[in-house]
Design an enzyme around this catalytic site. Structure first.
Site, PDB file in Angstrom:
ATOM      1  N   ARG A 150       0.831  -1.212   0.000  1.00 22.35           N
ATOM      2  CA  ARG A 150       0.000   0.000   0.000  1.00 22.35           C
ATOM      3  C   ARG A 150       0.869   1.268   0.000  1.00 22.35           C
ATOM      4  O   ARG A 150       0.688   2.177  -0.796  1.00 22.35           O
ATOM      5  CB  ARG A 150      -0.904   0.015   1.240  1.00 22.35           C
ATOM      6  N   ILE A 151       1.844   1.319   0.934  1.00 16.83           N
ATOM      7  CA  ILE A 151       2.667   2.540   1.049  1.00 16.83           C
ATOM      8  C   ILE A 151       3.528   2.716  -0.197  1.00 16.83           C
ATOM      9  O   ILE A 151       3.604   3.807  -0.775  1.00 16.83           O
ATOM     10  CB  ILE A 151       3.526   2.487   2.330  1.00 16.83           C
ATOM     11  N   ARG A 227      11.882  -0.820   8.279  1.00 18.65           N
ATOM     12  CA  ARG A 227      12.369  -1.282   9.576  1.00 18.65           C
ATOM     13  C   ARG A 227      13.883  -1.311   9.551  1.00 18.65           C
ATOM     14  O   ARG A 227      14.480  -1.640   8.505  1.00 18.65           O
ATOM     15  CB  ARG A 227      11.846  -2.686   9.883  1.00 18.65           C
ATOM     16  N   ASP A 251      14.813   6.621   8.866  1.00 17.34           N
ATOM     17  CA  ASP A 251      13.797   6.921   9.888  1.00 17.34           C
ATOM     18  C   ASP A 251      13.669   5.771  10.876  1.00 17.34           C
ATOM     19  O   ASP A 251      13.029   5.900  11.918  1.00 17.34           O
ATOM     20  CB  ASP A 251      12.431   7.173   9.226  1.00 17.34           C
ATOM     21  N   GLU A 256      16.424   0.964  18.250  1.00 20.20           N
ATOM     22  CA  GLU A 256      15.698   2.206  18.592  1.00 20.20           C
ATOM     23  C   GLU A 256      15.400   2.213  20.094  1.00 20.20           C
ATOM     24  O   GLU A 256      15.126   1.127  20.634  1.00 20.20           O
ATOM     25  CB  GLU A 256      14.397   2.269  17.789  1.00 20.20           C
ATOM     26  N   HIS A 274      12.018   7.632  13.857  1.00 14.24           N
ATOM     27  CA  HIS A 274      10.859   6.769  13.573  1.00 14.24           C
ATOM     28  C   HIS A 274       9.558   7.562  13.653  1.00 14.24           C
ATOM     29  O   HIS A 274       8.663   7.271  14.446  1.00 14.24           O
ATOM     30  CB  HIS A 274      10.810   5.563  14.537  1.00 14.24           C
TER      31      HIS A 274
HETATM   32  C1  8YV Z   1       4.439   2.968  14.619  1.00 18.10           C
HETATM   33  C2  8YV Z   1       5.119   1.929  12.554  1.00 18.10           C
HETATM   34  O1  8YV Z   1       3.674   3.908  15.105  1.00 18.10           O
HETATM   35  O2  8YV Z   1       2.960   1.458  11.912  1.00 18.10           O
HETATM   36  C3  8YV Z   1       4.102   1.036  12.005  1.00 18.10           C
HETATM   37  O3  8YV Z   1       4.450  -0.105  11.633  1.00 18.10           O
HETATM   38  O4  8YV Z   1       6.265   1.633  12.534  1.00 18.10           O
HETATM   39  C4  8YV Z   1       4.720   3.183  13.173  1.00 18.10           C
HETATM   40  O5  8YV Z   1       3.593   3.691  12.570  1.00 18.10           O
HETATM   41  C5  8YV Z   1       5.678   2.958  15.364  1.00 18.10           C
HETATM   42  O6  8YV Z   1       6.168   1.687  15.249  1.00 18.10           O
HETATM   43  C6  8YV Z   1       5.508   3.251  16.811  1.00 18.10           C
HETATM   44  O7  8YV Z   1       4.960   2.219  17.484  1.00 18.10           O
END
Ligand code: 8YV
Length: 309
Positions: A150-151, A227, A251, A256, A274
């Site tokens: 999707r993204i 990730r 990001d 993290e 992030h």
């Molecule tokens: C999260 C994200 O909000 O949606 C995800 O998979 O990585 C971010 O939108 C982030 O992981 C914080 O929990």
């Protein structure tokens, strides 16, 4: 209606998200996933992708039948365990696409046009001493997208108007209007900018390694909004340090919120904490979608956005 104290909230939720949670239910709070379990007869869990939900934790919560993850990624969930135990799960796809795409494009221009450095150049009064060095344009470049979900698809649609060529790689050809490149190394070789927006987890772990970075080359850039686990960070640090690639915008990180300190010293990186989905509107929408899934579970309705286990 979600019964009071039937949901265990695992992890810290920032204020705007916590307000939505408390507006719609009364959870049992467990801010630290490694901490003491406050109540064992909860039937569901509400959490975020940054909190690992382990089999060891779930073994101590025998009545849990549903986990609502407030994020699109769910590499924090033990999928095999959930499948074996018949525990349902949901995530929050779609509602964060805009925010993640906007940050990605912001990082792209900040990296290519060196916007943070240009700002520093002016505020440190260097402009009177000479012009800021020329940077590079986006128009005419080839962008390789790793992960055309999707993204990825929304990002590609937003990038086309910038007169770029798009190609992509992923587990399979999605028969889109952009060329599918089955070899990641080949996609890296043909890309001026390689953007990672694939899921985390075993399938993509460290798929960006030395060979891929060498194929990308000294005049090309890497952007990661997926990730940290998708990249072999030591190989990336060597490539950035050795000029094997031109630069990177990151990001997400393996560790993290304490990224490898070697990233902090590099002149050719742009680092963000992030924040892909970190807008007020998006986090509110994500929280409400996660709670919609809990509401459906407690009222025996189909989950709006189930994770297919
Ligand atoms: C999260 C994200 O909000 O949606 C995800 O998979 O990585 C971010 O939108 C982030 O992981 C914080 O929990």
């Amino acid at each position: 209606m979600i019964p009071v104290n039937s949901v265990l909230q695992v992890g810290f939720f920032p204020e705007i998200m916590q307000d939505e949670v408390l507006r719609r239910l009364t959870p049992v709070m467990m801010p630290d996933p490694q901490g003491l379990i406050p109540q064992q007869d909860v039937q569901a869990i509400l959490t975020r992708p940054s909190y690992p939900i382990t089999p060891a934790l779930l073994d101590q919560l025998p009545r849990v039948e549903m986990i609502a993850c407030c994020g699109v990624g769910y590499d924090n969930l033990p999928l095999d365990y959930l499948r074996q135990k018949g525990i349902m799960a949901s995530n929050t796809p779609g509602v964060l696409n805009d925010a993640v795409c906007e940050l990605t494009i912001g990082m792209l221009f900040a990296l290519l046009r060196q916007i943070p450095k240009a700002h520093e150049f002016v505020i440190h009064k260097n402009w009177s001493k000479g012009a800021f060095p020329f940077t590079t344009s986006l128009a005419g470049k080839t962008i390789g997208i790793v992960g055309m979900g999707r993204i990825g698809q929304e990002l590609a649609a937003r990038l086309v108007p910038f007169k770029v060529k798009i190609a992509y790689h992923g587990p399979h050809d999605k028969h889109l209007s952009y060329p599918y490149i089955s070899s990641l190394i080949e996609l890296a070789r043909m890309s001026d900018i390689l953007i990672l927006c694939c899921p985390g987890g075993k399938e993509t772990e460290r798929m960006i390694h030395r060979e891929v970075l060498e194929a990308l080359g000294p005049s090309s850039y890497l952007i990661n909004v997926a990730r940290g686990t998708v990249i072999n960070e030591s190989d990336l640090l060597d490539a950035l340090h050795g000029g094997k690639i031109a630069g990177a915008a990151l990001d997400v990180f393996e560790n993290e919120p304490n990224p490898d300190p070697r990233f902090l010293e590099l002149p050719n990186v742009l680092l963000t904490p992030h924040i892909g989905s970190a807008t007020q509107e998006t986090r509110q929408a994500m929280t409400n979608l996660a709670i919609d899934n809990l509401d459906a579970f407690f009222n025996q309705r189909p989950l709006p956005t189930p994770i297919v286990l």
